[in-house]
Design an enzyme around this catalytic site. Structure first.
Site, mmCIF file in Angstrom:
data_model
loop_
_atom_site.group_PDB
_atom_site.id
_atom_site.type_symbol
_atom_site.label_atom_id
_atom_site.label_comp_id
_atom_site.label_asym_id
_atom_site.label_seq_id
_atom_site.Cartn_x
_atom_site.Cartn_y
_atom_site.Cartn_z
ATOM 1 N N GLN A 1 2.568 9.188 5.767
ATOM 2 C CA GLN A 1 3.696 10.270 5.622
ATOM 3 C C GLN A 1 3.415 11.486 5.751
ATOM 4 O OE1 GLN A 1 1.608 8.439 3.022
ATOM 5 N NE2 GLN A 1 2.713 8.508 0.773
ATOM 6 N N SER B 1 -5.157 11.017 0.351
ATOM 7 C CA SER B 1 -4.852 11.914 -1.017
ATOM 8 C C SER B 1 -5.594 11.352 -2.215
ATOM 9 C CB SER B 1 -3.383 11.783 -1.055
ATOM 10 O OG SER B 1 -2.558 10.227 -0.864
ATOM 11 N N PHE C 1 5.286 16.398 -2.287
ATOM 12 C CA PHE C 1 4.297 16.874 -2.627
ATOM 13 C C PHE C 1 3.282 17.735 -2.309
ATOM 14 C CE2 PHE C 1 -0.016 15.528 -1.065
ATOM 15 C CZ PHE C 1 -0.188 14.760 -1.688
ATOM 16 N N ASP D 1 0.171 0.569 -0.852
ATOM 17 C CA ASP D 1 -1.108 0.982 -0.981
ATOM 18 C C ASP D 1 -1.908 -0.301 -1.452
ATOM 19 O OD1 ASP D 1 -0.839 3.589 -0.382
ATOM 20 O OD2 ASP D 1 -0.104 4.163 -2.358
ATOM 21 N N ASN E 1 4.621 0.707 8.207
ATOM 22 C CA ASN E 1 5.601 0.126 8.143
ATOM 23 C C ASN E 1 6.333 0.085 9.252
ATOM 24 O OD1 ASN E 1 7.270 2.799 7.405
ATOM 25 N ND2 ASN E 1 7.128 3.354 5.954
#
Length: 328
Positions: free
Chosen positions: A172, A8, A116, A257, A195
């Protein structure tokens, strides 16, 4: 050799709520949820997982190749990234859609509620990797980050077919993907990154055990928030690396990130997984200490000082020589 970072590219709209979301939620009424939070401030920042990772790599002196789809409103953002050593020549520009938007509110406990808007990101499925590789050379790694699911599948399958080493980072998209999608995205990855919560989601949705996952990927990197990171492999002992203590905790968006950027940079330099995790944790702490995913500025002397304080002189001896192209 090169690093291709797919995923993204977005604008972040970040807000802060001066309380805790949990105080406004009635557990047995969640099916009727209708709440509004009065926020204190709004920050509009550059973001998107792939762009954030590229920004971090550029700050460490590498020249990553950004692969994703944007709208015609990307011009200013492109200039910013190019000033930070990011190759944007393979970014697809939509003629009809805006660049993606991430809208997130964070409370005082660092809990987040986010939305989003994909926008132009849906056109990433039109991007083929081979022409990019023909332009920049064979990749060390292709990181396949959260993106349009069809685009992620296309990039993953192309990596398997053409023999490109890929890093699976569905992030995500795990919340929306079913088991079949997730299995296709991670099977055959050289590295899987998630994670701790996402790790549980992967095993739950795929029906695979932790060992089943490790049979299908080379290495599983699991970030643990304030507890640091764990690295698992069927061929090596588990590695754990502590997080770098933060000077202040401001905003967690983009921390993962930055970790990925540091981790990939170290692997590109030929360092082992422990050093890669240490560099990733160090870069990540710079993000949590301010609002915005690309607002940190690195000082080489301070960077090395914090590295030594957290991980000792041996870590400095291994990592510092590779900071010759460090971008202040």
């Amino acid at each position: 050799m090169s690093l291709l970072i797919t995923g993204s590219i977005a604008t972040d709209h970040l807000m802060s709520f001066p309380g805790q979301f949990s105080d406004s939620l009635v557990v047995d009424q969640l099916d009727k949820l209708s709440v509004s939070f009065l926020v204190e401030d709004l920050e509009v920042r550059r973001g998107g997982c792939a762009a954030n990772i590229c920004f971090g790599l550029g700050n460490l002196g590498l020249r990553p190749v950004l692969v994703g789809a944007v709208g015609e409103d990307f011009a200013e953002y492109r200039s910013w990234l190019e000033r930070h050593l990011v190759d944007c020549d393979s970014v697809h520009v939509s003629e009809t859609r805006h660049t993606a938007r991430f809208v997130c509110t964070t409370d005082t406990a660092m809990a987040q509620i986010a939305s989003f808007y994909a926008g132009a990101m849906s056109e990433s499925r039109e991007i083929e990797l081979k022409p990019i590789v023909d332009r920049v050379g064979a990749p060390d790694y292709v990181l396949i980050g959260p993106d349009d699911p069809a685009g992620m599948l296309r990039h993953t399958e192309e990596c398997r077919q053409r023999g490109y080493q890929f890093v699976a980072d569905p992030s995500q998209q795990l919340a929306f993907g079913d088991g079949d999608l997730i299995r296709q995205l991670i099977d055959g990855a050289h590295i899987l990154v998630s994670n701790e919560y996402e790790a549980s989601m992967i095993t739950q949705k795929t029906g695979w055990t932790r060992d089943d996952v490790l049979d299908r990927v080379g290495t599983w990197v699991i970030t643990l928030g304030a507890q640091g990171v764990a690295i698992e492999s069927r061929k090596a002992d588990r590695i754990t690396v502590a997080a770098v203590p933060e000077i202040r905790k401001v905003e967690p968006t983009g921390v993962g990130d930055a970790f990925r950027a540091g981790f990939l940079a170290a692997l590109t330099w030929g360092l082992d997984h422990e050093r890669a995790a240490q560099l990733g944790c160090l870069l990540a702490v710079y993000v949590v200490e301010q609002v915005g995913t690309q607002e940190y500025v690195l000082s080489r002397a301070e960077f090395v000082r914090r590295l030594e304080s957290a991980y000792g002189p041996d870590a400095v001896a291994d990592i510092e020589p590779h900071l010759a192209t460090f971008r202040p």
